[in-house]
Design an enzyme around this catalytic site. Structure first.
Site, PDB file in Angstrom:
ATOM      1  CB  SER A  52      -0.756   0.004   1.524  1.00  0.00           C
ATOM      2  OG  SER A  52      -0.353  -0.199   2.520  1.00  0.00           O
ATOM      3  CG  ASP A  90       2.460  -6.620   1.394  1.00  0.00           C
ATOM      4  OD1 ASP A  90       1.921  -8.050   1.863  1.00  0.00           O
ATOM      5  OD2 ASP A  90       1.520  -5.565   1.386  1.00  0.00           O
ATOM      6  CE  LYS A 120      -0.138  -8.345   3.506  1.00  0.00           C
ATOM      7  NZ  LYS A 120      -0.832  -8.112   2.200  1.00  0.00           N
ATOM      8  CD  GLU A 122      -2.764  -9.048  -2.619  1.00  0.00           C
ATOM      9  OE1 GLU A 122      -3.614  -9.183  -3.684  1.00  0.00           O
ATOM     10  OE2 GLU A 122      -2.674  -7.684  -2.298  1.00  0.00           O
ATOM     11  CD  GLU A 189      -8.075  -5.075   1.816  1.00  0.00           C
ATOM     12  OE1 GLU A 189      -8.215  -4.185   1.527  1.00  0.00           O
ATOM     13  OE2 GLU A 189      -6.933  -5.899   1.757  1.00  0.00           O
TER      14      GLU A 189
END
Length: 273
Positions: A52, A90, A120, A122, A189
């Site tokens: 982000s 991430d 991390k 996804e 999320e």
């Protein structure tokens, strides 16, 4: 004699985070620089150097343009500021979705060059095998299910997940697969409260919600959203400060003082001896 002096502060570990399942909720926030990491360190169990950063700091429209070099740079900064919190970085889009060996090389580079403790990813339908590959080779992995920002082009935008029976089962299966692959924690999320609760009950790893209700084992927010630094924030954000207004007022006062020559004053000026 060794010149190494261990830190007097013990940093949290992946097993300690995993052991918090069903216990005191895990407190997590994003961090992108050393000063903010230092401020947050005493209050957070986990600091996430999120991709982000591309949107929050660099002004990108989404996270797809974030590079390994950006994540390493910001990861290094956060590690300089944080002494106690567990730091996760991430893996950016394109660095882990294909060959697990390539994912390992990239994850190892992130940990080596930042000093962070975990990565991390996804958790798309093909990622579970990569999570297993990484964890079996000594890299702690945090999963991320539900709304996946790196899938923005496939989804046609940032939208909540699990609203149809078919999509709900898909998200639940991704959670099970991520858990079975060995993730030490799973970010959920943008899903409804009942689905977040069902996922949390179905997996052994602690769940960390963002827009996924208090049913999760912990919570995370983008720190700039939480501090009110943008003029808009998602529905799931609670603003605990209004820094956008505070910063604007401070900048206006500074500009006024500069233009009127009230700044710098004698107390802010050096004089010859």
């Amino acid at each position: 004699m060794s010149s190494y002096t261990p830190s007097p502060v013990k940093r949290l570990t992946a097993p300690e985070i995993y052991a918090r399942k069903g216990g005191t909720p895990l407190v997590s926030l994003t961090a992108y620089d050393a000063p903010m990491a230092e401020i947050l360190d005493n209050h957070c169990d986990i600091l996430l150097v999120g991709d982000s950063v591309g949107m929050v700091v660099h002004g990108l429209l989404n996270t797809l343009g974030v590079t390994m070099e950006m994540m390493i740079l910001h990861g290094q900064a956060v590690m300089r500021g944080a002494k106690r919190a567990f730091v996760v970085v991430d893996m950016p889009f394109g660095s882990y979705e294909g060959d697990p060996e390539v994912a390992f090389d990239n994850a190892a580079r992130l940990l080596k060059e930042t000093g962070a403790q975990a990565v991390k990813v996804e958790s798309g339908p093909t990622v579970a095998r990569t999570i297993a590959y990484l964890t079996q080779r000594g890299i702690p992995v945090m999963g991320h299910i539900g709304l996946r920002p790196q899938a923005v082009n496939v989804d046609g935008g940032f939208r909540a997940k699990g609203r149809t029976p078919e999509e709900r089962e898909k998200v639940l299966q991704e959670a099970r697969d991520t858990d079975a692959a060995g993730a030490f924690a799973i970010v959920i999320e943008g899903v409804a409260a009942d689905l977040a609760g069902e996922i949390t009950a179905a997996v052994k790893a602690p769940t960390i919600g963002i827009g996924a209700s208090a049913a999760c084992d912990g919570q995370i927010l983008v720190v700039d959203d939480m501090l009110g630094q943008f003029d808009w924030s998602p529905k799931f954000v609670r603003r605990y400060a209004a820094l956008r207004e505070t910063i604007s007022e401070a900048a206006a006062a500074y500009a006024k003082d500069v233009k009127s020559r009230d700044f710098p004053a004698p107390q802010e000026t050096y004089f010859a001896k």
